[in-house]
Design an enzyme around this catalytic site. Structure first.
Site, PDB file in Angstrom:
ATOM      1  N   SER A   1      42.286  34.493  33.547  1.00 59.53           N
ATOM      2  CA  SER A   1      42.856  35.581  32.751  1.00 59.53           C
ATOM      3  C   SER A   1      42.644  35.258  31.292  1.00 59.53           C
ATOM      4  O   SER A   1      42.665  34.081  30.899  1.00 59.53           O
ATOM      5  CB  SER A   1      44.351  35.715  33.038  1.00 59.53           C
ATOM      6  OG  SER A   1      44.960  36.548  32.061  1.00 59.53           O
TER       7      SER A   1
ATOM      8  N   TYR B   1      53.104  32.194  34.688  1.00 59.24           N
ATOM      9  CA  TYR B   1      51.730  32.667  34.954  1.00 59.24           C
ATOM     10  C   TYR B   1      50.736  31.969  34.012  1.00 59.24           C
ATOM     11  O   TYR B   1      49.675  31.504  34.442  1.00 59.24           O
ATOM     12  CB  TYR B   1      51.704  34.180  34.764  1.00 59.24           C
ATOM     13  CG  TYR B   1      50.376  34.848  35.019  1.00 59.24           C
ATOM     14  CD1 TYR B   1      49.832  34.909  36.306  1.00 59.24           C
ATOM     15  CD2 TYR B   1      49.675  35.465  33.977  1.00 59.24           C
ATOM     16  CE1 TYR B   1      48.620  35.561  36.540  1.00 59.24           C
ATOM     17  CE2 TYR B   1      48.478  36.119  34.209  1.00 59.24           C
ATOM     18  CZ  TYR B   1      47.948  36.165  35.482  1.00 59.24           C
ATOM     19  OH  TYR B   1      46.761  36.807  35.719  1.00 59.24           O
TER      20      TYR B   1
HETATM   21  N1  LIG Z   1      45.468  43.096  36.482  1.00 54.73           N
HETATM   22  C1  LIG Z   1      45.350  42.388  35.364  1.00 54.73           C
HETATM   23  O1  LIG Z   1      45.720  42.845  34.268  1.00 54.73           O
HETATM   24  C2  LIG Z   1      44.702  41.034  35.402  1.00 54.73           C
HETATM   25  C3  LIG Z   1      44.250  40.477  34.190  1.00 54.73           C
HETATM   26  C4  LIG Z   1      43.652  39.228  34.197  1.00 54.73           C
HETATM   27  C5  LIG Z   1      43.499  38.531  35.377  1.00 54.73           C
HETATM   28  N2  LIG Z   1      43.958  39.081  36.544  1.00 54.73           N
HETATM   29  C6  LIG Z   1      43.786  38.287  37.763  1.00 54.73           C
HETATM   30  O2  LIG Z   1      42.898  38.983  38.615  1.00 54.73           O
HETATM   31  C7  LIG Z   1      43.184  38.658  39.977  1.00 54.73           C
HETATM   32  C8  LIG Z   1      43.350  39.934  40.772  1.00 54.73           C
HETATM   33  O3  LIG Z   1      44.397  40.680  40.182  1.00 54.73           O
HETATM   34  P1  LIG Z   1      44.610  42.238  40.455  1.00 54.73           P
HETATM   35  O4  LIG Z   1      44.885  42.870  39.137  1.00 54.73           O
HETATM   36  O5  LIG Z   1      43.535  42.795  41.305  1.00 54.73           O
HETATM   37  O6  LIG Z   1      46.017  42.166  41.243  1.00 54.73           O
HETATM   38  P2  LIG Z   1      46.579  42.987  42.491  1.00 54.73           P
HETATM   39  O7  LIG Z   1      46.118  44.387  42.471  1.00 54.73           O
HETATM   40  O8  LIG Z   1      48.046  42.704  42.457  1.00 54.73           O
HETATM   41  O9  LIG Z   1      45.913  42.255  43.756  1.00 54.73           O
HETATM   42  C9  LIG Z   1      46.231  40.917  44.048  1.00 54.73           C
HETATM   43  C10 LIG Z   1      45.563  40.496  45.334  1.00 54.73           C
HETATM   44  O10 LIG Z   1      45.958  39.139  45.610  1.00 54.73           O
HETATM   45  C11 LIG Z   1      46.491  39.067  46.932  1.00 54.73           C
HETATM   46  N3  LIG Z   1      47.588  38.098  47.014  1.00 54.73           N
HETATM   47  C12 LIG Z   1      48.659  37.985  46.188  1.00 54.73           C
HETATM   48  N4  LIG Z   1      49.479  37.031  46.625  1.00 54.73           N
HETATM   49  C13 LIG Z   1      48.920  36.519  47.758  1.00 54.73           C
HETATM   50  C14 LIG Z   1      49.307  35.516  48.700  1.00 54.73           C
HETATM   51  N5  LIG Z   1      50.463  34.836  48.574  1.00 54.73           N
HETATM   52  N6  LIG Z   1      48.486  35.260  49.724  1.00 54.73           N
HETATM   53  C15 LIG Z   1      47.334  35.942  49.882  1.00 54.73           C
HETATM   54  N7  LIG Z   1      46.922  36.910  49.038  1.00 54.73           N
HETATM   55  C16 LIG Z   1      47.711  37.201  47.998  1.00 54.73           C
HETATM   56  C17 LIG Z   1      46.986  40.483  47.212  1.00 54.73           C
HETATM   57  O11 LIG Z   1      46.929  40.715  48.606  1.00 54.73           O
HETATM   58  P3  LIG Z   1      48.188  41.175  49.506  1.00 54.73           P
HETATM   59  O12 LIG Z   1      49.070  42.024  48.682  1.00 54.73           O
HETATM   60  O13 LIG Z   1      47.545  41.847  50.680  1.00 54.73           O
HETATM   61  O14 LIG Z   1      48.798  39.869  49.853  1.00 54.73           O
HETATM   62  C18 LIG Z   1      45.971  41.354  46.506  1.00 54.73           C
HETATM   63  O15 LIG Z   1      44.854  41.590  47.328  1.00 54.73           O
HETATM   64  C19 LIG Z   1      44.431  37.771  39.943  1.00 54.73           C
HETATM   65  O16 LIG Z   1      44.053  36.420  40.004  1.00 54.73           O
HETATM   66  C20 LIG Z   1      45.040  38.071  38.579  1.00 54.73           C
HETATM   67  O17 LIG Z   1      45.805  36.991  38.101  1.00 54.73           O
HETATM   68  C21 LIG Z   1      44.542  40.312  36.583  1.00 54.73           C
END
Ligand SMILES: NC(=O)c1ccc[n+]([C@@H]2O[C@H](COP(=O)([O-])OP(=O)(O)OC[C@H]3O[C@@H](n4cnc5c(N)ncnc54)[C@H](OP(=O)(O)O)[C@@H]3O)[C@@H](O)[C@H]2O)c1
Length: 227
Positions: free
Chosen positions: A134, A147
């Site tokens: 991130s 985080y």
């Molecule tokens: N959105 C942002 O603004 C942002 C910015 C920078 C970086 N990121 C990073 O990008 C990545 C993806 O984020 P996103 O925005 O796509 O988030 P998201 O829509 O909340 O999706 C998160 C994914 O991670 C899975 N997950 C969460 N906890 C888990 C667990 N305990 N075991 C297995 N799977 C788990 C969820 O699957 P289930 O719900 O099916 O478990 C879901 O598929 C993350 O690493 C996040 O930190 C996000």
């Protein structure tokens, strides 16, 4: 021969879009998340293998890699995408359990999966590990202490992995997105990056020419100025 990818957090958000784009690029896929219903839908849509796993369980994490390898024959690309931020909480509300959960999913699981991948990929001197971090690693914000700590830990690990993996011919990429409009946060943020766009940058790193390794890529929505 077509390439295969294991993608964590593929039930929604950035991981789902990475899966869709890699499927279009001809990749064989092994997908995971916890939500059985969503995972079944994505697997059907993309004709992908996969299984639901909670990445808080380190035994399940290691088994997951083995299952992916067995189903795909070999894993060419590991996308360590799954991650979460429980809430924007001041430190006064943070519990030991919050720290443990965040560590397990945001740090330990990607490290264990990278270890498994390096054992396999290093043996044949090819492969690619992508860690989704991130842009928070490059800045600091109040109420994001847990985080930020975990992503900074994964950042330190990724720097070491880049060097270790290079010695055995394996590429490593750390991606550092800014805000992306996904279910990552409770409220929608249409001014942030679309999940498809965030995924496209990751897929571009994976599809880079054979003689290129992208080590680090930071990208943000234009509305962000906290850098
Ligand atoms: N959105 C942002 O603004 C942002 C910015 C920078 C970086 N990121 C990073 O990008 C990545 C993806 O984020 P996103 O925005 O796509 O988030 P998201 O829509 O909340 O999706 C998160 C994914 O991670 C899975 N997950 C969460 N906890 C888990 C667990 N305990 N075991 C297995 N799977 C788990 C969820 O699957 P289930 O719900 O099916 O478990 C879901 O598929 C993350 O690493 C996040 O930190 C996000």
């Amino acid at each position: 021969m077509g390439r295969n990818a294991l993608i964590t957090g593929a039930t929604r958000g950035i991981g789902l879009e990475v899966a869709r784009q890699l499927a279009r690029a001809g990749f064989g896929l092994y997908l995971t998340g916890r939500d059985e219903r969503r995972l079944a839908g994505v697997r059907e849509e993309l004709r992908a293998a996969g299984q639901a796993r909670d990445l808080r369980d380190p035994t399940a994490v290691v088994e997951l890699y083995g299952a992916a390898r067995e189903a795909l024959g070999r894993v060419d690309v590991l996308v360590n995408n799954a991650g979460f931020n429980k809430a924007k909480d001041p430190l006064s509300r943070v519990t030991a359990g919050d720290l443990d959960d965040s560590y397990a999913v945001n740090v330990r699981a990607p490290i264990l999966l990278a270890r498994e991948a390096l054992r396999e990929m290093g043996g044949r001197r090819s492969g690619h590990i992508v860690n989704v971090l991130s842009s928070i690693v490059h800045t600091r914000m109040e109420n994001y202490s847990v985080y930020t700590t975990m992503k900074c830990a994964l950042h330190g690990f990724t720097g070491c992995l880049i060097k270790e993996a290079r010695q055995v011919g394996v590429k490593v990429t750390g991606v550092y997105p800014g805000g992306v409009d996904t279910e990552f946060r409770a409220q929608s943020r249409p001014d942030y990056l679309r999940a498809e766009s965030a995924a496209r940058m990751i897929v571009d790193c994976i599809l880079a020419p054979e003689d290129v390794v992208v080590h680090e890529l930071t990208y943000r929505p234009m509305v962000e100025s906290n850098f």
